[in-house]
Scaffold this active site. Structure first.
Site, PDB file in Angstrom:
ATOM      1  N   GLU A 142     -11.773   0.104  -3.126  1.00  0.00           N
ATOM      2  CA  GLU A 142     -11.140   0.506  -1.869  1.00  0.00           C
ATOM      3  C   GLU A 142      -9.946   1.401  -2.203  1.00  0.00           C
ATOM      4  O   GLU A 142      -9.750   1.807  -3.346  1.00  0.00           O
ATOM      5  CB  GLU A 142     -10.680  -0.726  -1.072  1.00  0.00           C
ATOM      6  CG  GLU A 142      -9.647  -1.583  -1.807  1.00  0.00           C
ATOM      7  CD  GLU A 142      -9.089  -2.701  -0.952  1.00  0.00           C
ATOM      8  OE1 GLU A 142      -9.270  -2.668   0.266  1.00  0.00           O
ATOM      9  OE2 GLU A 142      -8.457  -3.615  -1.530  1.00  0.00           O
TER      10      GLU A 142
ATOM     11  N   ASP B 157       0.819  -1.219   0.000  1.00  0.00           N
ATOM     12  CA  ASP B 157       0.000   0.000   0.000  1.00  0.00           C
ATOM     13  C   ASP B 157       0.853   1.269   0.000  1.00  0.00           C
ATOM     14  O   ASP B 157       0.659   2.158   0.844  1.00  0.00           O
ATOM     15  CB  ASP B 157      -0.918   0.022   1.230  1.00  0.00           C
ATOM     16  CG  ASP B 157      -1.701  -1.269   1.417  1.00  0.00           C
ATOM     17  OD1 ASP B 157      -2.182  -1.808   0.406  1.00  0.00           O
ATOM     18  OD2 ASP B 157      -1.823  -1.741   2.563  1.00  0.00           O
TER      19      ASP B 157
END
Length: 643
Positions: free
Chosen positions: A199, A30
């Protein structure tokens, strides 16, 4: 640089030189990248193997690190900036510190992160602040009210207004108050996005357009793509445009990203399970370039092994992360258990090749090649420039000799503990200039696997004397000498260096010294011993079978009695002080500090001349000298000249 996770926690910083993945000693998923102070900072989540009691097949994250780079290839780990135990409102054993973000405003750095709260279900978004992008960060006592979800992203607009986006029952967004820790109004769903699981929002602005990018599952039971929408407003409504990056070819379930501009180029940071191919909950950060069409839409990005950035040839180049290759080249993990050992690229047959783009040779002046390779004996590969038929930079024949030397090279090769990987050296045939591509070609009849390579500069060994005087070093060794270019001698074996042969040879050469017509060089040695062989290679034509004349001037402010000359030489040598012979080192010697010791001597006040003749046959040559007192301590209270 190889550092285990447990060791890394003990360090404040660690530097990792890498291509894709960019972080090679731990999992870093991420990746949110930001530009602060003319550097790129990456704030990833930190996947770890799940401890006992935790779900073993799910994401597990206990803390955050921050990494920085100026060239996108060498990354500095600034260590842990926040851990789950340091979050006042968070569950200290939830292992739920998922994708974060960090922005600068009001003179402070604001670090936004999700975590599971102590009380209640789901996720909240917390904030920690710092005066530096590297921390230390101090966590606020409470999470942001009105935000329930994960994967925060904050966009600070050109007018200073800040907007936060997060994942929670879709992708939501809201404007932040000036204090950066409260919402002006409640969050709203971002309208105009496609159906399907979404997301990890990341928003940025370019040429008046707002971009909302996000991982998106476009197929039933599929894996994540990276997709985007555009708007003229920071909170939409949004016009969905398509994908930036398709699903990972190996079926890695997630992807998560950020996009920024750095030094005029746009980049996308994303993740992939390169170091955990059998478990896609352990991801690693990667980078690619991003290009835009004239209407502002984003061109699809293809993941690469090479990644981005210009590598200095003097850095370790992970050559297995090639730009392009022949169709038969494969890559695989070196060790499927210790995956952070990295990968290897295998060139299976003669004619196989791989190319690695953008290597900068500007810092290589007098270099040689070091390469980590696995191959059968009696095969070879070349390192070429630009193409598989390009100019040869180095030839690496894989003929390994039992005496731990590689084809007469002066640097020993080293095998690893498995006795498979070989770290070896090779001379350069043609040194490239500037930035170029390098190509490895298999020129033998067996497979070759390569891990990394590096171009190193040979030590300078010495430099021209530039000051009027010098001093002995702290150990008393004389490092300034005046050397005559080497004289050829017919010495095929050093066994002839007997006392009588040497005395006759040295006496004859001493008599001829005033008539020698060779060039003299005044040099300062970088080491305690003067590397005569290296001097010969640089300044003379005679390297083996050489006779060397060396002299220096000792300038004393007062007379010094009862001192001794302590010397060593590779090859035989004779030493004179002020015209008087004081020491003869006979036989086939290897250079040893204080190998020979003169009788008691006197250095007179003023000018003293120390002279040495060294002779050697097929081997390397060097010598060292210092004066010591009666207690064996070095004498250093004099000046040295070379004239």
């Amino acid at each position: 640089m190889r550092i285990t996770i447990s060791t890394l926690l003990l360090l404040t910083t660690a530097v990792v030189s890498a291509q894709n993945p960019i972080i090679r000693d731990q999992f870093a998923a991420d990746p949110t990248a930001r530009v602060f102070n003319n550097k790129v900072y990456v704030y990833p989540s930190h996947d770890i193997p799940a401890p006992e009691g935790q779900r073993q097949d799910w994401f597990c994250m206990a803390d955050y690190h921050v990494f920085s780079s100026e060239n996108l290839t060498a990354w500095t780990d600034h260590g842990t900036i926040l851990s789950q135990e340091a979050v006042p409102w968070g569950n200290p054993s939830a292992y739920s510190m998922w994708a974060p973000d960090c922005v600068y405003k009001n003179g402070k750095y604001y670090f936004f992160f999700p975590n599971a709260p102590k009380n209640g279900r789901g996720f909240a978004i917390g904030v920690a602040t710092a005066d530096s992008p590297e921390g230390p960060f101090t966590c606020l006592a409470e999470p942001i009210k009105g935000v329930l979800g994960i994967d925060p992203c904050v966009l600070v607009d050109e007018d200073g207004a800040a907007y936060i986006y997060w994942s929670g029952m879709g992708i939501r967004g809201a404007r932040l108050k000036e204090n950066m820790v409260e919402l002006e109004v409640g969050g709203q769903v971002m309208e105009g996005l496609p159906d399907g699981f979404k997301e990890g929002p990341f928003a940025f602005k370019r040429n008046g357009w707002y971009y909302l990018t996000f991982p998106w599952v476009r197929k039933e039971n599929g894996t994540e793509t990276l997709a985007y929408a555009m708007s003229k407003s920071p909170l939409g409504p949004w016009d969905f445009k398509g994908i930036i990056m398709a699903e990972h070819a190996n079926g890695c379930w997630t992807n998560h990203h950020s996009i920024l501009q750095y030094q005029g180029q746009w980049y996308i940071f994303y993740h992939h399970n390169t170091f955990s191919p059998s478990m896609d909950k352990r991801r690693s950060a990667c980078i690619e370039k991003v290009s835009f069409n004239t209407d502002g839409t984003i061109q699809e990005v293809k993941p690469t092994l090479r990644g981005v950035g210009i590598n200095h040839a003097t850095e370790r180049v992970e050559i297995d992360r090639y730009s392009t290759a022949s169709g038969d080249v494969t890559t695989q993990l070196i060790d499927t258990v210790n995956t952070f050992l990295g990968l290897e690229a295998t060139l299976p047959q003669k004619g196989s090749w791989l190319r690695y783009n953008d290597v900068d040779f500007s810092a290589v002046t007098d270099g040689y090649l070091v390469v980590n390779v696995k191959a059968s004996d009696n095969t070879e590969f070349y390192v070429r420039q630009k193409s598989a038929k390009g100019k040869i930079i180095a030839k690496v024949p894989m003929t390994v000799k039992s005496e731990t030397r590689f084809l007469g090279m002066s640097t020993p090769f080293r095998r690893d503990q498995s006795n498979q990987w070989l770290t070896m050296t090779a001379s350069l045939e043609d040194l490239p200039k500037g930035v170029t591509d390098i190509v490895i070609t298999n020129e033998g009849n067996a497979a070759v696997s390569v891990n990394w390579l590096q171009f190193k500069n040979r030590p300078k060994y010495f430099a021209p004397a530039t000051t009027t005087t010098a001093q002995p070093d702290n150990d008393g060794f004389i490092r300034r000498w005046r050397l005559l270019e080497p004289i050829a001698v017919d010495v095929r074996s050093n066994v002839i260096f007997t006392y009588s042969w040497l005395r006759d040879k040295f006496s004859n050469e001493l008599a001829k010294l005033p008539k020698q017509k060779g060039k003299w060089y005044a040099l300062d040695s970088e080491t305690y011993n003067m590397k005569l062989f290296r001097f010969a290679k640089k300044y003379g034509k005679q390297t083996y079978g050489s006779f060397y004349w060396c002299e220096t001037v000792i300038d004393c402010s007062e007379e010094m009695q009862n001192i001794r000359l302590a010397c060593g030489s590779n090859g035989a040598s004779m030493w004179w002080l002020n015209g008087e012979e004081v020491l003869l080192l006979e036989g086939d010697r290897r250079m040893v500090e204080d190998d020979g010791m003169s009788g008691r001597l006197t250095l007179k006040k003023g000018r003293n001349i120390l002279r040495v003749a060294v002779v050697n046959g097929p081997g390397l040559s060097d010598m060292c000298a210092r004066f010591i007192d009666e207690k064996g301590k070095p004498v250093t209270n004099y000046l040295i000249k070379a004239q």
